[in-house]
Design a protein around this motif. Structure first.
Motif, mmCIF file in Angstrom:
data_model
loop_
_atom_site.group_PDB
_atom_site.id
_atom_site.type_symbol
_atom_site.label_atom_id
_atom_site.label_comp_id
_atom_site.label_asym_id
_atom_site.label_seq_id
_atom_site.Cartn_x
_atom_site.Cartn_y
_atom_site.Cartn_z
ATOM 1 N N ILE A 16 0.835 -1.206 0.000
ATOM 2 C CA ILE A 16 0.000 0.000 0.000
ATOM 3 C C ILE A 16 0.869 1.256 0.000
ATOM 4 N N GLN A 17 1.981 1.222 0.746
ATOM 5 C CA GLN A 17 2.872 2.389 0.765
ATOM 6 C C GLN A 17 3.494 2.622 -0.600
ATOM 7 N N GLU A 18 3.760 1.552 -1.315
ATOM 8 C CA GLU A 18 4.371 1.668 -2.640
ATOM 9 C C GLU A 18 3.356 2.154 -3.677
ATOM 10 N N THR A 56 -1.767 10.476 -2.935
ATOM 11 C CA THR A 56 -0.996 10.451 -4.171
ATOM 12 C C THR A 56 0.185 11.384 -3.989
ATOM 13 N N VAL A 57 1.373 10.928 -4.336
ATOM 14 C CA VAL A 57 2.580 11.738 -4.206
ATOM 15 C C VAL A 57 2.809 12.453 -5.535
ATOM 16 N N LEU A 58 2.928 13.774 -5.474
ATOM 17 C CA LEU A 58 3.112 14.602 -6.662
ATOM 18 C C LEU A 58 4.575 15.005 -6.818
ATOM 19 N N MET A 143 19.620 21.905 -1.908
ATOM 20 C CA MET A 143 20.288 21.960 -3.207
ATOM 21 C C MET A 143 19.843 20.798 -4.101
ATOM 22 N N ARG A 144 19.785 19.607 -3.505
ATOM 23 C CA ARG A 144 19.410 18.408 -4.251
ATOM 24 C C ARG A 144 18.904 17.394 -3.244
ATOM 25 N N SER A 145 17.817 16.736 -3.578
ATOM 26 C CA SER A 145 17.281 15.697 -2.707
ATOM 27 C C SER A 145 17.950 14.373 -3.075
ATOM 28 N N VAL A 146 18.628 13.776 -2.115
ATOM 29 C CA VAL A 146 19.354 12.534 -2.358
ATOM 30 C C VAL A 146 18.460 11.321 -2.122
ATOM 31 N N ARG A 147 17.685 11.365 -1.070
ATOM 32 C CA ARG A 147 16.766 10.269 -0.756
ATOM 33 C C ARG A 147 15.532 10.862 -0.101
ATOM 34 N N GLN A 148 14.384 10.450 -0.600
ATOM 35 C CA GLN A 148 13.138 10.939 -0.026
ATOM 36 C C GLN A 148 12.094 9.843 -0.170
ATOM 37 N N THR A 149 11.424 9.547 0.914
ATOM 38 C CA THR A 149 10.373 8.543 0.878
ATOM 39 C C THR A 149 9.253 8.948 1.821
ATOM 40 N N THR A 150 8.079 8.500 1.514
ATOM 41 C CA THR A 150 6.959 8.684 2.433
ATOM 42 C C THR A 150 6.708 7.398 3.209
ATOM 43 N N ALA A 151 7.434 6.340 2.862
ATOM 44 C CA ALA A 151 7.215 5.026 3.460
ATOM 45 C C ALA A 151 7.781 4.934 4.875
ATOM 46 N N VAL A 152 7.013 4.318 5.754
ATOM 47 C CA VAL A 152 7.470 3.986 7.106
ATOM 48 C C VAL A 152 8.233 2.666 6.995
ATOM 49 N N PRO A 153 9.403 2.545 7.627
ATOM 50 C CA PRO A 153 10.201 1.309 7.494
ATOM 51 C C PRO A 153 9.603 0.143 8.293
#
Length: 172
Positions: A16-18, A56-58, A143-153
């Motif tokens: 569901i997170q994906e 929904t992620v925009l 400056m730059r996003s290297v890693r970004q997630t909305t997922a809980v681990p």
């Protein structure tokens, strides 16, 4: 193992997170359940408050909102009334996409999105610094996003090798 979820719940949550648009039938097939028991698990997780909402992620860059800033905010007097007043003001500032109270010298950490540096300057001058509650602001432009997630681990919840809290440390 978590008291709230088992490994099957974890698989459902990861899926569901994906992709929150997956149908119950698709989820059920991917985790090896029939749709009814899968739906009951999802409903249980919603009722428990594990699933808060599905979104929904925009892509902010595609929408022209690629200028992102982390802003540390210090209140002039961090009283309960001032904290509540500041938090109420934030509700009317669409540029603030995230706000956390933090420990240390500052009182808040904001994540702000705008079109560009000029729009951020307008936000800073006209809203944040115009507030009599704010005594200091420090901006950090992304400056730059290297890693970004909305997922809980979720894997950390089920990790059997993770250290357990002891009673002395406040555990159960």
């Amino acid at each position: 193992m978590s008291d709230l979820i088992d490994e099957l719940d974890a698989r459902i949550l990861n899926l569901i997170q994906e992709d929150a648009s997956l149908s119950v039938a698709d989820l059920a097939e991917r985790v090896g359940l029939s749709p009814s028991p899968c739906w009951r698990r999802i409903k249980r997780l919603e009722d428990l408050g594990v699933i808060l909402k599905r979104v929904t992620v925009l892509d902010p860059d595609r929408l022209g909102l690629g200028f992102e800033v982390y802003v540390s905010v210090k209140l002039s007097l961090p009283s309960r009334a001032n904290l509540e007043a500041f938090e109420a003001r934030l509700e009317n500032w669409p540029e603030v996409v995230s706000c956390q109270t933090v420990t240390g010298h500052e009182d808040y950490m904001l994540r702000v999105m705008t079109r560009d540096m000029h729009a951020y300057d307008d936000f800073l001058r006209d809203k944040l610094l115009a507030s009599d509650l704010v005594s200091g602001v420090e901006s950090r432009i992304i400056m730059r996003s290297v890693r970004q997630t909305t997922a809980v681990p979720i894997s950390l919840v089920l990790d059997k090798d993770a250290p357990k809290e002891t009673k002395a440390a406040g555990g159960k």
